[in-house]
Design a protein around this motif. Sequence first.
Motif, mmCIF file in Angstrom:
data_model
loop_
_atom_site.group_PDB
_atom_site.id
_atom_site.type_symbol
_atom_site.label_atom_id
_atom_site.label_comp_id
_atom_site.label_asym_id
_atom_site.label_seq_id
_atom_site.Cartn_x
_atom_site.Cartn_y
_atom_site.Cartn_z
ATOM 1 N N PHE A 172 58.272 52.013 42.104
ATOM 2 C CA PHE A 172 57.309 51.764 42.684
ATOM 3 C C PHE A 172 56.756 50.420 40.993
ATOM 4 N N ALA A 173 57.453 50.353 39.965
ATOM 5 C CA ALA A 173 57.382 48.974 39.325
ATOM 6 C C ALA A 173 56.703 47.706 39.521
ATOM 7 N N PRO A 174 57.773 46.971 40.589
ATOM 8 C CA PRO A 174 57.141 46.048 40.862
ATOM 9 C C PRO A 174 56.466 46.350 42.266
ATOM 10 N N LEU A 175 55.638 46.957 42.267
ATOM 11 C CA LEU A 175 54.683 46.885 43.231
ATOM 12 C C LEU A 175 53.449 47.045 42.821
ATOM 13 N N ARG A 176 53.714 47.944 41.403
ATOM 14 C CA ARG A 176 52.303 47.607 40.686
ATOM 15 C C ARG A 176 52.362 46.367 39.623
ATOM 16 N N ALA A 177 53.453 45.556 38.971
ATOM 17 C CA ALA A 177 53.072 44.095 38.990
ATOM 18 C C ALA A 177 52.680 43.297 39.868
ATOM 19 N N PHE A 178 52.771 43.398 40.940
ATOM 20 C CA PHE A 178 52.373 42.634 41.942
ATOM 21 C C PHE A 178 51.087 42.666 42.755
ATOM 22 N N ALA A 179 50.007 44.076 42.281
ATOM 23 C CA ALA A 179 48.668 44.573 42.692
ATOM 24 C C ALA A 179 47.937 44.445 41.318
ATOM 25 N N ALA A 180 48.577 44.881 40.240
ATOM 26 C CA ALA A 180 47.789 43.875 39.157
ATOM 27 C C ALA A 180 47.425 42.021 39.259
ATOM 28 N N ARG A 181 48.700 41.581 39.697
ATOM 29 C CA ARG A 181 48.360 40.415 39.729
ATOM 30 C C ARG A 181 47.689 39.572 40.658
ATOM 31 N N LEU A 182 47.242 40.629 41.926
ATOM 32 C CA LEU A 182 46.100 40.494 43.528
ATOM 33 C C LEU A 182 45.311 40.512 42.388
ATOM 34 N N LEU A 183 44.841 41.411 41.733
ATOM 35 C CA LEU A 183 43.454 42.456 41.599
ATOM 36 C C LEU A 183 42.843 41.633 40.490
ATOM 37 N N PRO A 184 42.002 41.164 39.890
ATOM 38 C CA PRO A 184 40.607 40.639 38.990
ATOM 39 C C PRO A 184 41.398 41.624 37.509
ATOM 40 N N SER A 185 41.123 40.852 36.615
ATOM 41 C CA SER A 185 41.383 41.356 35.288
ATOM 42 C C SER A 185 39.543 41.239 34.735
ATOM 43 N N GLY A 186 39.035 42.544 33.579
ATOM 44 C CA GLY A 186 38.040 42.263 33.390
ATOM 45 C C GLY A 186 37.483 40.562 32.980
ATOM 46 N N ARG A 187 38.276 39.920 32.298
ATOM 47 C CA ARG A 187 38.043 39.064 31.773
ATOM 48 C C ARG A 187 37.965 37.952 32.622
ATOM 49 N N SER A 188 38.544 37.950 33.790
ATOM 50 C CA SER A 188 37.914 37.207 35.059
ATOM 51 C C SER A 188 37.349 37.792 35.874
ATOM 52 N N THR A 189 36.471 38.730 36.391
ATOM 53 C CA THR A 189 35.272 39.354 37.270
ATOM 54 C C THR A 189 34.421 38.294 36.097
ATOM 55 N N VAL A 190 34.098 38.644 35.212
ATOM 56 C CA VAL A 190 33.408 38.433 33.612
ATOM 57 C C VAL A 190 32.768 36.593 34.156
ATOM 58 N N ILE A 191 33.920 36.420 34.190
ATOM 59 C CA ILE A 191 34.087 34.384 34.537
ATOM 60 C C ILE A 191 32.955 34.081 36.006
ATOM 61 N N GLY A 192 34.235 35.019 36.827
ATOM 62 C CA GLY A 192 34.321 34.748 38.525
ATOM 63 C C GLY A 192 33.115 34.804 38.900
ATOM 64 N N ILE A 193 31.905 35.624 38.456
ATOM 65 C CA ILE A 193 30.565 35.941 38.966
ATOM 66 C C ILE A 193 30.035 34.465 38.916
ATOM 67 N N PRO A 194 29.804 34.392 37.796
ATOM 68 C CA PRO A 194 29.101 33.039 36.898
ATOM 69 C C PRO A 194 28.906 31.960 38.008
ATOM 70 N N PHE A 195 30.996 31.368 38.304
ATOM 71 C CA PHE A 195 31.256 30.214 38.665
ATOM 72 C C PHE A 195 31.051 30.330 40.198
ATOM 73 N N LEU A 196 31.197 31.050 40.595
ATOM 74 C CA LEU A 196 31.059 32.327 42.215
ATOM 75 C C LEU A 196 29.310 31.733 41.950
ATOM 76 N N TRP A 197 28.102 32.020 41.749
ATOM 77 C CA TRP A 197 27.145 31.657 41.738
ATOM 78 C C TRP A 197 26.935 29.625 42.143
ATOM 79 N N LEU A 198 27.257 28.994 40.836
ATOM 80 C CA LEU A 198 27.542 28.161 40.936
ATOM 81 C C LEU A 198 28.716 27.323 42.280
ATOM 82 N N THR A 199 29.377 28.382 42.755
ATOM 83 C CA THR A 199 29.561 27.162 43.805
ATOM 84 C C THR A 199 28.797 27.115 44.725
ATOM 85 N N VAL A 200 28.470 28.527 45.011
ATOM 86 C CA VAL A 200 27.320 28.932 46.277
ATOM 87 C C VAL A 200 26.133 28.193 46.215
ATOM 88 N N PHE A 201 25.722 27.904 45.120
ATOM 89 C CA PHE A 201 24.230 27.453 45.484
ATOM 90 C C PHE A 201 24.336 26.181 44.617
#
Length: 323
Positions: free
Chosen positions: A20-49
């Motif tokens: 199951f190691a490849p499956l866990r690695a694939f899921a980790a790539r799909l799920l955003p990291s903490g840094r991506s989430t923190v940066i992504g929320i302002p970018f999403l806000w700017l994109t929408v509004f």
Amino acid sequence: MRNPASSSLPAANANAGTLFAPLRAFAARLLPSGRSTVIGIPFLWLTVFFAVPFVLVLKISFADQQLGIPPYNDLVSLKDGVVHFALQLGHYVFLMQDDLYIATYISSLKMAAVSTFFCLLIGYPMAYYIARSNPATRNLLMMGVMLPFWTSFLIRVYAWIGILKDNGLLNHFLMAIGLIHEPLRLYRTDIGVYIGMVYSYLPFMVMPLYAHLVKMDLTLLEAAYDLGAKPWTAFTRITLPLSRNGIIAGSLLVFIPAVGEYVIPELLGGADTLMIGRVMWDEFFNNMDWPMASAVTVAMVVLLLVPMAVFQYYQVKELESTK
């Protein structure tokens, strides 16, 4: 006696983990990291509004005015099985040729620049004094700076009408103390607009200046005084350069919204007060010329974003050169 089944459990768990190691690695790539989430929320806000509404306004600016709902035609149409693209560039050509629009842009930039200068002239001593106060007093003073935000912006501007009118509080006070003998003409003038904008945007200048000044290393000033520097020399050589980023940030926070200000010029300005916000309102709601109003809006955004992008580029270059 040792159970054979129990000895095979670690090996089975190891094999399952390897499977199951490849499956866990694939899921980790799909799920955003903490840094991506923190940066992504302002970018999403700017994109929408910001980005999406700006693209819609940009699209309307290339359309033609028409009677109906919406009051502009489509850029893409299908006739007899043929797709037609129609981009109307005449609005932008008219902007560059019409003296009224050119004068309006120049007037908006001038009024925003003058307001920014006076905000800096008033706000820097305020921020400096607050930053050098003791912590208890500092908190109270900063609360006083932020207190106007607890009141509606529209109500605060309306209050200045009662202050600046010919029979308002300011003229009554100045005449009572004998400083003037007839009312000053402040309401419905450019001076009234300047007063309203400096009052309204002053906290936006004070807060970033305070944030930089309060973190300044005071031992640098002590070293300058020990070396014989005068207070003004120490200020211009040490304090002012170290607070440059705060000056730039505060100036941008004041200048950018001041260029497109509508409420203050409408309530305190006269009929001859040229501001781009009033022109956009007239084109959108009085003339119902949405394409022309959109072209005015796009030109104003480009007028502000291009210098900011160039400034940001050279700031990054300067930071890279100092590393």
